[in-house]
Design a protein around this motif. Structure first.
Motif, PDB file in Angstrom:
ATOM      1  N   VAL A   1       0.768  -1.159   0.139  1.00  0.00           N
ATOM      2  CA  VAL A   1      -0.019   0.003   0.077  1.00  0.00           C
ATOM      3  C   VAL A   1       1.107   1.285  -0.002  1.00  0.00           C
ATOM      4  O   VAL A   1       0.578   2.197  -0.857  1.00  0.00           O
ATOM      5  CB  VAL A   1      -0.925  -0.068   1.118  1.00  0.00           C
ATOM      6  CG1 VAL A   1      -1.588   1.323   1.363  1.00  0.00           C
ATOM      7  CG2 VAL A   1      -1.886  -1.312   1.056  1.00  0.00           C
ATOM      8  N   LEU A   2       2.053   1.211   0.940  1.00  0.00           N
ATOM      9  CA  LEU A   2       2.892   2.525   0.848  1.00  0.00           C
ATOM     10  C   LEU A   2       3.444   2.655  -0.676  1.00  0.00           C
ATOM     11  O   LEU A   2       3.605   3.656  -0.986  1.00  0.00           O
ATOM     12  CB  LEU A   2       3.982   2.053   1.840  1.00  0.00           C
ATOM     13  CG  LEU A   2       3.590   2.436   3.510  1.00  0.00           C
ATOM     14  CD1 LEU A   2       4.539   1.839   4.445  1.00  0.00           C
ATOM     15  CD2 LEU A   2       3.261   4.110   3.604  1.00  0.00           C
ATOM     16  N   ALA A   3       3.923   1.597  -1.246  1.00  0.00           N
ATOM     17  CA  ALA A   3       4.392   1.693  -2.466  1.00  0.00           C
ATOM     18  C   ALA A   3       3.413   2.385  -3.548  1.00  0.00           C
ATOM     19  O   ALA A   3       4.135   3.230  -4.323  1.00  0.00           O
ATOM     20  CB  ALA A   3       4.989   0.189  -2.916  1.00  0.00           C
ATOM     21  N   ASP A   4       2.256   1.755  -3.451  1.00  0.00           N
ATOM     22  CA  ASP A   4       1.321   2.309  -4.393  1.00  0.00           C
ATOM     23  C   ASP A   4       1.008   3.844  -3.895  1.00  0.00           C
ATOM     24  O   ASP A   4       0.734   4.495  -5.030  1.00  0.00           O
ATOM     25  CB  ASP A   4       0.173   1.316  -4.442  1.00  0.00           C
ATOM     26  CG  ASP A   4       0.094   0.226  -4.797  1.00  0.00           C
ATOM     27  OD1 ASP A   4       1.228  -0.193  -5.670  1.00  0.00           O
ATOM     28  OD2 ASP A   4      -0.545  -0.777  -4.809  1.00  0.00           O
ATOM     29  N   ILE A   5       0.920   4.082  -2.793  1.00  0.00           N
ATOM     30  CA  ILE A   5       0.752   5.551  -2.376  1.00  0.00           C
ATOM     31  C   ILE A   5       1.830   6.645  -3.011  1.00  0.00           C
ATOM     32  O   ILE A   5       1.357   7.589  -3.687  1.00  0.00           O
ATOM     33  CB  ILE A   5       0.506   5.946  -0.980  1.00  0.00           C
ATOM     34  CG1 ILE A   5      -0.802   5.144  -0.409  1.00  0.00           C
ATOM     35  CG2 ILE A   5       0.662   7.191  -0.421  1.00  0.00           C
ATOM     36  CD1 ILE A   5      -0.803   5.167   0.941  1.00  0.00           C
ATOM     37  N   ILE A   6       3.221   5.964  -3.067  1.00  0.00           N
ATOM     38  CA  ILE A   6       4.256   6.938  -3.305  1.00  0.00           C
ATOM     39  C   ILE A   6       4.059   7.062  -4.936  1.00  0.00           C
ATOM     40  O   ILE A   6       4.142   7.967  -5.340  1.00  0.00           O
ATOM     41  CB  ILE A   6       5.724   6.274  -2.891  1.00  0.00           C
ATOM     42  CG1 ILE A   6       5.530   6.382  -1.450  1.00  0.00           C
ATOM     43  CG2 ILE A   6       6.549   7.067  -3.573  1.00  0.00           C
ATOM     44  CD1 ILE A   6       6.633   5.629  -0.697  1.00  0.00           C
ATOM     45  N   ALA A   7       3.925   5.773  -5.714  1.00  0.00           N
ATOM     46  CA  ALA A   7       3.779   5.755  -7.062  1.00  0.00           C
ATOM     47  C   ALA A   7       2.752   6.824  -7.723  1.00  0.00           C
ATOM     48  O   ALA A   7       2.833   7.168  -8.618  1.00  0.00           O
ATOM     49  CB  ALA A   7       4.115   4.439  -7.548  1.00  0.00           C
ATOM     50  N   ARG A   8       1.767   6.568  -7.147  1.00  0.00           N
ATOM     51  CA  ARG A   8       0.572   7.460  -7.409  1.00  0.00           C
ATOM     52  C   ARG A   8       0.958   8.850  -7.392  1.00  0.00           C
ATOM     53  O   ARG A   8       0.352   9.726  -8.030  1.00  0.00           O
ATOM     54  CB  ARG A   8      -0.589   7.164  -6.932  1.00  0.00           C
ATOM     55  CG  ARG A   8      -1.298   5.637  -7.048  1.00  0.00           C
ATOM     56  CD  ARG A   8      -2.773   5.650  -6.685  1.00  0.00           C
ATOM     57  NE  ARG A   8      -3.075   4.197  -6.737  1.00  0.00           N
ATOM     58  CZ  ARG A   8      -3.222   3.279  -5.900  1.00  0.00           C
ATOM     59  NH1 ARG A   8      -2.726   3.530  -4.487  1.00  0.00           N
ATOM     60  NH2 ARG A   8      -3.627   1.998  -5.838  1.00  0.00           N
ATOM     61  N   GLY A   9       1.645   9.307  -6.118  1.00  0.00           N
ATOM     62  CA  GLY A   9       1.805  10.594  -5.785  1.00  0.00           C
ATOM     63  C   GLY A   9       2.945  11.309  -6.602  1.00  0.00           C
ATOM     64  O   GLY A   9       2.848  12.556  -6.471  1.00  0.00           O
ATOM     65  N   PHE A  10       3.744  10.487  -7.158  1.00  0.00           N
ATOM     66  CA  PHE A  10       4.761  11.245  -7.734  1.00  0.00           C
ATOM     67  C   PHE A  10       5.250  10.405  -8.974  1.00  0.00           C
ATOM     68  O   PHE A  10       5.066   9.347  -9.158  1.00  0.00           O
ATOM     69  CB  PHE A  10       6.079  11.217  -6.926  1.00  0.00           C
ATOM     70  CG  PHE A  10       5.850  12.014  -5.411  1.00  0.00           C
ATOM     71  CD1 PHE A  10       5.854  13.341  -5.370  1.00  0.00           C
ATOM     72  CD2 PHE A  10       5.405  11.138  -4.589  1.00  0.00           C
ATOM     73  CE1 PHE A  10       5.633  13.936  -4.337  1.00  0.00           C
ATOM     74  CE2 PHE A  10       5.139  11.765  -3.163  1.00  0.00           C
ATOM     75  CZ  PHE A  10       5.171  13.222  -3.223  1.00  0.00           C
TER      76      PHE A  10
END
Length: 277
Positions: free
Chosen positions: A242-251
């Motif tokens: 989930v953290l990886a997806d949050i970061i990849a969606r944000g930047f």
């Protein structure tokens, strides 16, 4: 596919082909004692030991159109076993493979099936039989232990940014700051441990996901590394993803997942993405 393993070159092939069984599961383990009749003593004597394991695992293969996953079931038969150990106690599970370690020594093969050696085998030779089929749509997520992202633009997010996004997706966490090793790298910014919270908002006992951040490096604006303390624990493995997806969606930027380098769209597998706040 069937392949016999006898030399260091064979082990190099094995580790490359299987990618060291990342996140694999041993579903069956058998110890076979071969006996023959000894005419001198008039008794049956041990003529050799073999250990066979059935391993289910998934690997990511890079093709012309990007990464795709392959699910495999492998039978690894280790013959002429001279030493082995199977060790399991509370809090450990030898059937879960983080990575396979293998080497040759004195003309024999040595296998460690996890970092702590709960399953360890020394043998004369081994044989790999394997059946493969297409894997899940989004590969290299099962059993992943570490993920790194380098952003092309934007500002390094704060820990509050992470906590708010985790709250939004229903995974509240507690934060524990950690001190950097001395001397710290000049690009280092901050680091700490995210712990899944209980219903009362208190951090649960056990592990979490370690986050380390750094500033401009090699032409990128900032970087973030995630490391799971135990990817086989369901809550922690899910938190890492989930953290990886949050970061990849944000930047926008590049990801390093295991040994695979990819753009954020490739990591997200075609999900709708946008610059997050």
């Amino acid at each position: 596919m069937i392949r016999t393993l006898r030399t260091a070159e064979d082990l190099v092939w094995l580790l490359d082909h299987t990618q060291a069984f990342p996140g694999g599961q041993i579903t069956n383990l058998a110890v076979q004692k071969h006996r023959i009749f000894d005419e001198t003593s008039g008794r049956e004597i041990t003529a050799g030991t073999a250990i066979s394991t059935i391993i289910r695992y998934e690997v990511a293969i890079r093709g012309v159109e990007g990464l795709y996953s392959v699910s495999r079931v492998a039978k690894l038969l280790m013959k002429g076993v001279s030493d082995f150990s199977i060790f399991e106690q509370e809090g450990t599970d030898f059937s879960e493979i983080s990575l396979l370690h293998a080497e040759t020594s004195g003309g024999r093969l040595r296998f460690w099936f996890d970092p702590h050696g709960e399953l360890y085998v020394i043998c004369d030779e081994a044989e790999l039989e394997e059946v493969s089929r297409p894997g899940s749509v989004r590969p290299i997520r099962t059993g992943m232990t570490e993920w790194t992202f380098q952003a092309e633009a934007g500002e390094l997010p704060t820990i509050d940014w992470f906590l708010k996004h985790l709250d939004r997706v229903g995974i509240p966490c507690a934060w524990r700051m950690t001190k950097p090793r001395s001397p710290a790298h000049p690009a280092f910014r901050w680091a700490g441990l995210l712990l899944p919270a209980s219903a009362q908002g208190l951090p649960r006992t056990g592990g979490g996901v370690y986050i380390q951040t750094y500033g401009p490096l090699d032409g990128y604006r900032f970087g973030i590394t995630l490391r799971a303390s135990d990817p086989h624990e369901e809550d922690i493995g899910r938190l890492l993803m989930v953290l990886a997806d949050i970061i990849a969606r944000g930047f926008s930027g590049m990801c390093l997942a295991g040994h695979h380098i990819m753009e954020r769209d490739e990591w997200l597998g075609g999900q709708n993405v946008g610059q997050g706040a």
